[in-house]
Design a protein around this motif. Sequence first.
Motif, PDB file in Angstrom:
ATOM      1  N   ASP A  23      65.437  20.611  66.715  1.00 19.86           N
ATOM      2  CA  ASP A  23      64.434  20.149  65.745  1.00 19.86           C
ATOM      3  C   ASP A  23      64.899  18.801  65.217  1.00 19.86           C
ATOM      4  O   ASP A  23      66.084  18.626  64.921  1.00 19.86           O
ATOM      5  N   ASP A  24      63.992  17.848  65.091  1.00 24.38           N
ATOM      6  CA  ASP A  24      64.387  16.522  64.623  1.00 24.38           C
ATOM      7  C   ASP A  24      64.523  16.450  63.107  1.00 24.38           C
ATOM      8  O   ASP A  24      64.923  15.415  62.572  1.00 24.38           O
ATOM      9  N   GLU A  25      64.203  17.541  62.400  1.00 24.00           N
ATOM     10  CA  GLU A  25      64.366  17.585  60.948  1.00 24.00           C
ATOM     11  C   GLU A  25      65.697  18.257  60.615  1.00 24.00           C
ATOM     12  O   GLU A  25      65.885  19.452  60.858  1.00 24.00           O
ATOM     13  N   GLU A  26      66.622  17.487  60.042  1.00 23.90           N
ATOM     14  CA  GLU A  26      67.961  18.010  59.757  1.00 23.90           C
ATOM     15  C   GLU A  26      67.917  19.193  58.799  1.00 23.90           C
ATOM     16  O   GLU A  26      68.680  20.150  58.930  1.00 23.90           O
ATOM     17  N   VAL A  27      66.996  19.145  57.825  1.00 24.85           N
ATOM     18  CA  VAL A  27      66.921  20.239  56.851  1.00 24.85           C
ATOM     19  C   VAL A  27      66.523  21.543  57.534  1.00 24.85           C
ATOM     20  O   VAL A  27      67.023  22.623  57.186  1.00 24.85           O
ATOM     21  N   ASN A  28      65.642  21.482  58.541  1.00 21.87           N
ATOM     22  CA  ASN A  28      65.261  22.688  59.283  1.00 21.87           C
ATOM     23  C   ASN A  28      66.454  23.267  60.043  1.00 21.87           C
ATOM     24  O   ASN A  28      66.619  24.488  60.134  1.00 21.87           O
ATOM     25  N   LEU A  29      67.282  22.392  60.590  1.00 22.92           N
ATOM     26  CA  LEU A  29      68.466  22.849  61.324  1.00 22.92           C
ATOM     27  C   LEU A  29      69.442  23.562  60.391  1.00 22.92           C
ATOM     28  O   LEU A  29      70.019  24.589  60.750  1.00 22.92           O
ATOM     29  N   ARG A  30      69.614  23.010  59.187  1.00 27.42           N
ATOM     30  CA  ARG A  30      70.541  23.633  58.234  1.00 27.42           C
ATOM     31  C   ARG A  30      70.038  25.004  57.791  1.00 27.42           C
ATOM     32  O   ARG A  30      70.808  25.957  57.678  1.00 27.42           O
ATOM     33  N   ILE A  31      68.730  25.106  57.537  1.00 19.58           N
ATOM     34  CA  ILE A  31      68.150  26.388  57.128  1.00 19.58           C
ATOM     35  C   ILE A  31      68.315  27.423  58.237  1.00 19.58           C
ATOM     36  O   ILE A  31      68.688  28.575  57.996  1.00 19.58           O
ATOM     37  N   PHE A  32      68.049  27.008  59.472  1.00 23.40           N
ATOM     38  CA  PHE A  32      68.174  27.914  60.615  1.00 23.40           C
ATOM     39  C   PHE A  32      69.622  28.370  60.778  1.00 23.40           C
ATOM     40  O   PHE A  32      69.894  29.551  61.015  1.00 23.40           O
ATOM     41  N   GLN A  33      70.551  27.435  60.654  1.00 27.60           N
ATOM     42  CA  GLN A  33      71.979  27.756  60.793  1.00 27.60           C
ATOM     43  C   GLN A  33      72.394  28.810  59.776  1.00 27.60           C
ATOM     44  O   GLN A  33      73.069  29.794  60.114  1.00 27.60           O
ATOM     45  N   ARG A  34      71.989  28.611  58.516  1.00 29.00           N
ATOM     46  CA  ARG A  34      72.353  29.569  57.471  1.00 29.00           C
ATOM     47  C   ARG A  34      71.715  30.937  57.710  1.00 29.00           C
ATOM     48  O   ARG A  34      72.313  31.971  57.432  1.00 29.00           O
ATOM     49  N   ALA A  35      70.490  30.935  58.234  1.00 22.26           N
ATOM     50  CA  ALA A  35      69.755  32.190  58.404  1.00 22.26           C
ATOM     51  C   ALA A  35      70.322  33.059  59.521  1.00 22.26           C
ATOM     52  O   ALA A  35      70.309  34.292  59.423  1.00 22.26           O
ATOM     53  N   PHE A  36      70.841  32.441  60.590  1.00 20.02           N
ATOM     54  CA  PHE A  36      71.185  33.227  61.779  1.00 20.02           C
ATOM     55  C   PHE A  36      72.656  33.168  62.195  1.00 20.02           C
ATOM     56  O   PHE A  36      73.031  33.772  63.199  1.00 20.02           O
ATOM     57  N   LYS A  37      73.498  32.473  61.434  1.00 19.20           N
ATOM     58  CA  LYS A  37      74.893  32.337  61.859  1.00 19.20           C
ATOM     59  C   LYS A  37      75.654  33.661  61.811  1.00 19.20           C
ATOM     60  O   LYS A  37      76.680  33.811  62.478  1.00 19.20           O
ATOM     61  N   ARG A  38      75.169  34.636  61.028  1.00 20.11           N
ATOM     62  CA  ARG A  38      75.840  35.937  60.973  1.00 20.11           C
ATOM     63  C   ARG A  38      75.517  36.798  62.194  1.00 20.11           C
ATOM     64  O   ARG A  38      76.219  37.768  62.476  1.00 20.11           O
ATOM     65  N   HIS A  39      74.439  36.456  62.891  1.00 22.91           N
ATOM     66  CA  HIS A  39      73.982  37.298  63.999  1.00 22.91           C
ATOM     67  C   HIS A  39      74.274  36.701  65.373  1.00 22.91           C
ATOM     68  O   HIS A  39      74.425  37.438  66.350  1.00 22.91           O
ATOM     69  N   TYR A  40      74.328  35.364  65.447  1.00 25.23           N
ATOM     70  CA  TYR A  40      74.520  34.708  66.745  1.00 25.23           C
ATOM     71  C   TYR A  40      75.474  33.530  66.580  1.00 25.23           C
ATOM     72  O   TYR A  40      75.742  33.068  65.463  1.00 25.23           O
ATOM     73  N   VAL A  42      75.384  29.981  66.698  1.00 22.96           N
ATOM     74  CA  VAL A  42      74.250  29.062  66.582  1.00 22.96           C
ATOM     75  C   VAL A  42      74.678  27.630  66.890  1.00 22.96           C
ATOM     76  O   VAL A  42      75.648  27.121  66.322  1.00 22.96           O
ATOM     77  N   PHE A  43      73.941  27.003  67.794  1.00 18.17           N
ATOM     78  CA  PHE A  43      74.098  25.582  68.090  1.00 18.17           C
ATOM     79  C   PHE A  43      72.806  24.881  67.665  1.00 18.17           C
ATOM     80  O   PHE A  43      71.718  25.453  67.796  1.00 18.17           O
ATOM     81  N   THR A  44      72.919  23.662  67.165  1.00 17.87           N
ATOM     82  CA  THR A  44      71.723  22.919  66.765  1.00 17.87           C
ATOM     83  C   THR A  44      71.758  21.509  67.352  1.00 17.87           C
ATOM     84  O   THR A  44      72.834  20.941  67.570  1.00 17.87           O
ATOM     85  N   ALA A  45      70.566  20.964  67.584  1.00 20.12           N
ATOM     86  CA  ALA A  45      70.446  19.610  68.126  1.00 20.12           C
ATOM     87  C   ALA A  45      69.246  18.931  67.488  1.00 20.12           C
ATOM     88  O   ALA A  45      68.210  19.557  67.271  1.00 20.12           O
ATOM     89  N   GLU A  46      69.386  17.631  67.188  1.00 18.07           N
ATOM     90  CA  GLU A  46      68.314  16.883  66.533  1.00 18.07           C
ATOM     91  C   GLU A  46      67.352  16.239  67.525  1.00 18.07           C
ATOM     92  O   GLU A  46      66.390  15.598  67.113  1.00 18.07           O
ATOM     93  N   SER A  47      67.614  16.370  68.820  1.00 17.73           N
ATOM     94  CA  SER A  47      66.718  15.788  69.822  1.00 17.73           C
ATOM     95  C   SER A  47      66.894  16.520  71.143  1.00 17.73           C
ATOM     96  O   SER A  47      67.883  17.243  71.346  1.00 17.73           O
ATOM     97  N   GLY A  48      65.946  16.305  72.047  1.00 16.22           N
ATOM     98  CA  GLY A  48      66.057  16.898  73.366  1.00 16.22           C
ATOM     99  C   GLY A  48      67.276  16.389  74.117  1.00 16.22           C
ATOM    100  O   GLY A  48      67.921  17.137  74.870  1.00 16.22           O
ATOM    101  N   PHE A  49      67.626  15.136  73.908  1.00 17.26           N
ATOM    102  CA  PHE A  49      68.780  14.545  74.595  1.00 17.26           C
ATOM    103  C   PHE A  49      70.084  15.187  74.116  1.00 17.26           C
ATOM    104  O   PHE A  49      70.978  15.478  74.915  1.00 17.26           O
ATOM    105  N   ASP A  50      70.186  15.431  72.793  1.00 23.75           N
ATOM    106  CA  ASP A  50      71.373  16.121  72.270  1.00 23.75           C
ATOM    107  C   ASP A  50      71.437  17.556  72.790  1.00 23.75           C
ATOM    108  O   ASP A  50      72.523  18.083  73.062  1.00 23.75           O
ATOM    109  N   ALA A  51      70.275  18.188  72.931  1.00 19.64           N
ATOM    110  CA  ALA A  51      70.227  19.568  73.430  1.00 19.64           C
ATOM    111  C   ALA A  51      70.767  19.649  74.855  1.00 19.64           C
ATOM    112  O   ALA A  51      71.499  20.576  75.207  1.00 19.64           O
TER     113      ALA A  51
END
Length: 420
Positions: A23-40, A42-51
């Motif tokens: 996701d190109d929105e950094e705040v969305n990545l942080r929210i996702f990381q906090r929500a799912f880091k206990r279960h998986y 989690v890797f995050t990327a701000e662009s398709g190229f980083d992914a």
Amino acid sequence: MEGILNRTYKDEEVKRFNILYVDDEEVNLRIFQRAFKRHYNVFTAESGFDAIKILEENQIDLIMSDQRMPGMTGVELLIKIVPKYPNIVRMIMTGFSDEDEIIRVDREVGLDRFLVKPWNQEDLKEEFDKALELRNPTEEEKPEPAPAPEVKKETVAPIKPTKQELKKEIIKSVEARKNMMSTVNMDQVIEFNVSLRESLLPRQEELRLYVEDAFVLYEHNRVNHNGYWFGEVSDKLLMTSFNTNSGVIHALTLNTFICATLMELMYKDRIFDPSEILTSLSTRIQNRFFGKKYDENICSVDIALLIYDKQDESLLFGGANHNLYSFSKNGEFKTLSGNISPLIPGVEPDVNVLQFDTFEVSELYFISNNVIDDSTKKSESNSALLSTQLLLEELHKFPMIMQAKLLHEYKYKSLVGVRF
């Protein structure tokens, strides 16, 4: 010690899947990381190229990508990576329907799930677990191999849904999400947006750090469509005032986005030209909120923008349907006019940049000026402007803080004034 070791071992067992969120929105990545880091893991990327880089360096079990991103969309990313990683679980997340693109990726590489923003943590985890277990069953869950048939039967490839069937499924998913959102308390949504906007608005005391004699009048409520922002870097002070012509929630969201974008353009990109700033702002609003389906009836922005270079004492002004009002050292009133047209997202503005020196002006006032095309209301607008001019002519010699109090008594609610 044994308890700690056992707990760590159990955590490792639970987190046996690696998932990647793009996701190109950094705040969305942080929210996702906090929500799912206990279960998986989690890797995050701000662009398709980083992914793509993360995929090359790590074994990823599931990828979920936002659809609308600059440079490479989520659909383009999945089409690019699936040939190399055919077993990866693939999902698209979007706030828009994007039916044709979703159908395209499903036809070309297959799509495990199409998800609509905003997501719910429990629902999303359930979707992840279902898809991951189907693709990666445990030893206990793996079915026993079926005995070889005595007679070889002709196998039939599974029938993929038609374009019309898939489109119906997408529309059904979007409508279900809309129905869920209709139960959300809109007052809470609005109050959250108000709080977010307020957190980005600089205060009057901060402006006086840059210009000693100045004031900010601003009515802090949910229905105020006006906004302002100022900041200084490298002895260059950016001051701006704007008005968003849209509904309440659109206005709150856009005001917040404009403040955040101006901060980035000033502090990160170091852009100090009014024309470049307004052009970039127009493009970013278009890309973030509207994509290719912008409707100018939804919103436009009236904005006045001033760059004060403290080293050479020069001023650069550019505006879109928003003027600056000034007094010279000898008390002459003058209107600095920007473009007649407002800032339309996605349309490059033809900015008329005015340059002058601080010794040419004594006071400057940012007052939102929304030009009304209705001929029956033009006379009212002109008379209001005339009364504002007369009032400023009476007040401009007073200290700025006193002017602010008097203007407030005259019901002026959104106004910035500076004295050089």
